[in-house]
Design a protein around this motif. Sequence first.
Motif, PDB file in Angstrom:
ATOM      1  N   SER A  13       0.711  -1.319   0.088  1.00 32.21           N
ATOM      2  CA  SER A  13       0.048  -0.024   0.097  1.00 32.21           C
ATOM      3  C   SER A  13       0.992   1.136  -0.037  1.00 32.21           C
ATOM      4  CB  SER A  13      -0.771  -0.029   1.356  1.00 32.21           C
ATOM      5  OG  SER A  13      -1.608   1.252   1.288  1.00 32.21           O
ATOM      6  N   THR A  15      -0.156   4.473   0.145  1.00 34.11           N
ATOM      7  CA  THR A  15      -0.607   5.282   1.383  1.00 34.11           C
ATOM      8  C   THR A  15       0.102   5.047   2.711  1.00 34.11           C
ATOM      9  OG1 THR A  15      -2.553   4.142   1.525  1.00 34.11           O
ATOM     10  CG2 THR A  15      -2.627   6.050   0.333  1.00 34.11           C
ATOM     11  N   VAL A  16       0.183   3.637   2.866  1.00 33.11           N
ATOM     12  CA  VAL A  16       0.755   3.277   4.218  1.00 33.11           C
ATOM     13  C   VAL A  16       2.340   3.361   4.062  1.00 33.11           C
ATOM     14  CG1 VAL A  16       0.990   1.204   5.678  1.00 33.11           C
ATOM     15  CG2 VAL A  16      -1.087   1.619   4.831  1.00 33.11           C
ATOM     16  N   ALA A  36       0.043  13.758   2.373  1.00 33.95           N
ATOM     17  CA  ALA A  36      -0.231  12.247   1.876  1.00 33.95           C
ATOM     18  C   ALA A  36      -1.175  11.591   2.491  1.00 33.95           C
ATOM     19  CB  ALA A  36       1.138  11.780   1.887  1.00 33.95           C
ATOM     20  N   VAL A  37      -1.014  11.252   3.833  1.00 33.73           N
ATOM     21  CA  VAL A  37      -1.907  10.564   4.731  1.00 33.73           C
ATOM     22  C   VAL A  37      -3.209  11.121   4.796  1.00 33.73           C
ATOM     23  CG1 VAL A  37      -1.348  11.213   6.867  1.00 33.73           C
ATOM     24  CG2 VAL A  37      -2.029   8.935   6.489  1.00 33.73           C
ATOM     25  N   GLY A  38      -4.207  10.018   4.467  1.00 35.32           N
ATOM     26  CA  GLY A  38      -5.662  10.254   4.815  1.00 35.32           C
ATOM     27  C   GLY A  38      -6.046   9.893   6.247  1.00 35.32           C
ATOM     28  N   LYS A  95     -10.818  -1.649   6.151  1.00 39.08           N
ATOM     29  CA  LYS A  95      -9.675  -2.183   5.309  1.00 39.08           C
ATOM     30  C   LYS A  95      -9.929  -3.935   5.324  1.00 39.08           C
ATOM     31  CE  LYS A  95      -5.678  -0.402   4.757  1.00 39.08           C
ATOM     32  NZ  LYS A  95      -4.154  -0.013   4.634  1.00 39.08           N
ATOM     33  N   TRP A 119      -9.221   3.657  -4.487  1.00 37.49           N
ATOM     34  CA  TRP A 119      -8.415   3.641  -3.379  1.00 37.49           C
ATOM     35  C   TRP A 119      -7.272   2.385  -3.464  1.00 37.49           C
ATOM     36  CZ3 TRP A 119      -9.336   0.253   1.180  1.00 37.49           C
ATOM     37  CH2 TRP A 119      -8.383   0.587   2.351  1.00 37.49           C
ATOM     38  N   VAL A 120      -6.106   2.392  -3.119  1.00 37.49           N
ATOM     39  CA  VAL A 120      -5.127   1.841  -3.400  1.00 37.49           C
ATOM     40  C   VAL A 120      -5.228   0.188  -2.914  1.00 37.49           C
ATOM     41  CG1 VAL A 120      -3.243   3.340  -3.247  1.00 37.49           C
ATOM     42  CG2 VAL A 120      -3.946   2.382  -0.921  1.00 37.49           C
ATOM     43  N   ASN A 166     -12.291   8.555  -2.271  1.00 38.34           N
ATOM     44  CA  ASN A 166     -10.935   8.464  -1.997  1.00 38.34           C
ATOM     45  C   ASN A 166     -10.389   7.914  -3.296  1.00 38.34           C
ATOM     46  OD1 ASN A 166      -8.241   8.251  -1.249  1.00 38.34           O
ATOM     47  ND2 ASN A 166      -8.691   6.618   0.458  1.00 38.34           N
ATOM     48  N   TYR A 197     -16.148   7.389   4.182  1.00 34.68           N
ATOM     49  CA  TYR A 197     -16.121   8.786   4.389  1.00 34.68           C
ATOM     50  C   TYR A 197     -17.596   9.611   4.448  1.00 34.68           C
ATOM     51  CZ  TYR A 197     -11.209   8.488   3.393  1.00 34.68           C
ATOM     52  OH  TYR A 197      -9.734   8.247   3.377  1.00 34.68           O
ATOM     53  N   LYS A 228     -11.813   7.718  10.655  1.00 30.99           N
ATOM     54  CA  LYS A 228     -11.982   9.122  10.244  1.00 30.99           C
ATOM     55  C   LYS A 228     -12.987   9.600  10.714  1.00 30.99           C
ATOM     56  CE  LYS A 228      -9.316   7.586   6.458  1.00 30.99           C
ATOM     57  NZ  LYS A 228      -9.082   6.253   6.040  1.00 30.99           N
ATOM     58  N   TYR A 312      -9.961  15.090   0.234  1.00 28.70           N
ATOM     59  CA  TYR A 312      -8.877  14.844  -0.763  1.00 28.70           C
ATOM     60  C   TYR A 312      -9.197  15.911  -1.849  1.00 28.70           C
ATOM     61  CZ  TYR A 312      -8.138  10.629   1.810  1.00 28.70           C
ATOM     62  OH  TYR A 312      -7.901   9.698   2.690  1.00 28.70           O
ATOM     63  N   ARG A 355      -2.545  13.052  -5.192  1.00 28.30           N
ATOM     64  CA  ARG A 355      -3.564  13.317  -4.046  1.00 28.30           C
ATOM     65  C   ARG A 355      -3.120  14.091  -3.157  1.00 28.30           C
ATOM     66  NH1 ARG A 355      -5.846   8.644  -0.123  1.00 28.30           N
ATOM     67  NH2 ARG A 355      -3.947   9.355   0.970  1.00 28.30           N
TER      68      ARG A 355
HETATM   69  N1  GLU Z   1      -7.224   5.269   4.067  1.00 28.39           N
HETATM   70  C1  GLU Z   1      -6.182   6.259   4.352  1.00 28.39           C
HETATM   71  C2  GLU Z   1      -5.573   6.645   2.975  1.00 28.39           C
HETATM   72  O1  GLU Z   1      -6.044   6.600   1.832  1.00 28.39           O
HETATM   73  C3  GLU Z   1      -5.160   5.567   5.134  1.00 28.39           C
HETATM   74  C4  GLU Z   1      -3.974   4.881   4.682  1.00 28.39           C
HETATM   75  C5  GLU Z   1      -4.710   3.592   4.194  1.00 28.39           C
HETATM   76  O2  GLU Z   1      -5.160   2.764   4.985  1.00 28.39           O
HETATM   77  O3  GLU Z   1      -4.699   3.370   2.752  1.00 28.39           O
HETATM   78  O4  GLU Z   1      -4.606   7.454   3.036  1.00 28.39           O
END
Ligand code: GLU
Length: 376
Positions: A13, A15-16, A36-38, A95, A119-120, A166, A197, A228, A312, A355
């Motif tokens: 991931s 984002t992680v 960067a981080v959500g 997740k 989303w990733v 996202n 969200y 969130k 975002y 993003r």
């Molecule tokens: N969901 C958030 C993001 O897209 C947190 C990180 C993740 O779990 O992907 O940044």
Amino acid sequence: MRFAERIGQINASQTVWFTALIQKLKQEGREIINFAVGEPEYPTPGSIVAATRDALEQGKTRYGPVAGLAALKSSLAGQFEGLDDSNILVSNGSKQCLYSIFQALCDPGDQVIIPRPYWVSFSEQVRLAGAEPVFVDTRAHQLDCEGIEKAITGRTRIILINNPNNPTGAVYPQADVERVAGIVRQHDLLLVSDEAYAFFVYDNATCKSPMEIDDLREHCVVVRSFSKSYSMTGFRVGYVAAPAPVIQALSKLQSHLTGNVCTFAQEGALAALDLGDSFVRTMQSDLQHKRDIAFQYADKLFTCIKPRGAFYLFPDVSAHLGESRTAEDLAAMLLEEVGVAVVPGEAFGMHNHIRISYALPEKDLIAGFERITEVL
Ligand code: GLU
């Protein structure tokens, strides 16, 4: 070392990965502004922390029921008309909910339709289930319902929507959601609705769950999160609302996977549900204000659609890329030269975009955009 094929087929991931990278850079003394981080910047509300601490002190530190604490499931079921405890499963963040859904509902070779950008983790979780993600490009960040219908084959099992979205922040009009619901019903598919969200909607926009659409309940699986909504990302509490047989299948899987979600984290989540509307409204109005600041800057620098949800922006940055530079290169340059972290669009299946998460303190938001403006 030989690894399983499935692990070779997925990417970590991004984002992680960014979260870890930024923490490392900060530890090394770099002053990074994190777009960067959500993750909302607000502290976890005191009542949630207190309830969690009380739970710990009262010895609520043992195994619990696999699908979640009874009181929590009942409260969550109350969010959906006609559902009860048998329709809810609490998991480790949305997740894990999503991961388990694909594992429980997809056979190898099944297809999952995913609007792009996405989303990733969607694509990789689908692949981990041996299924195939089928991407349908959005139009100006909105659903291409015709494209979705055209993408259906005999192997399609699920249509996945993420609303508010996202990485784009788009909120889909109800008519489009209903159209997708109609397609799902007609082709006897499942609609998985990621509503992580759901609380983050601006300009008086509305965002109703497809679970509220007549006759869709048997075809609908909703995923929501406390992370969130209540600034409690580290608690890892999310949940699924679905027909009872789906919940039974997910529980069977979860009984072998993690067992219950951390008991005292669930007690904290229960307290979150008592916070009421004013908490949500305050957060919404603060984030709408930040959305406006961020959009004002981004609109001058890039080609940017004004989002009405999530936190975002997903601007098209082509004008700053030239012949050979990618969004990944641009993101690397911003981090390296001015210490601003953004996620390149490639992570979400889309080139030429980045993003930007604007859920951070106003002064950092402004400072970050000033730095980007200067370097560009
Ligand atoms: N969901 C958030 C993001 O897209 C947190 C990180 C993740 O779990 O992907 O940044």
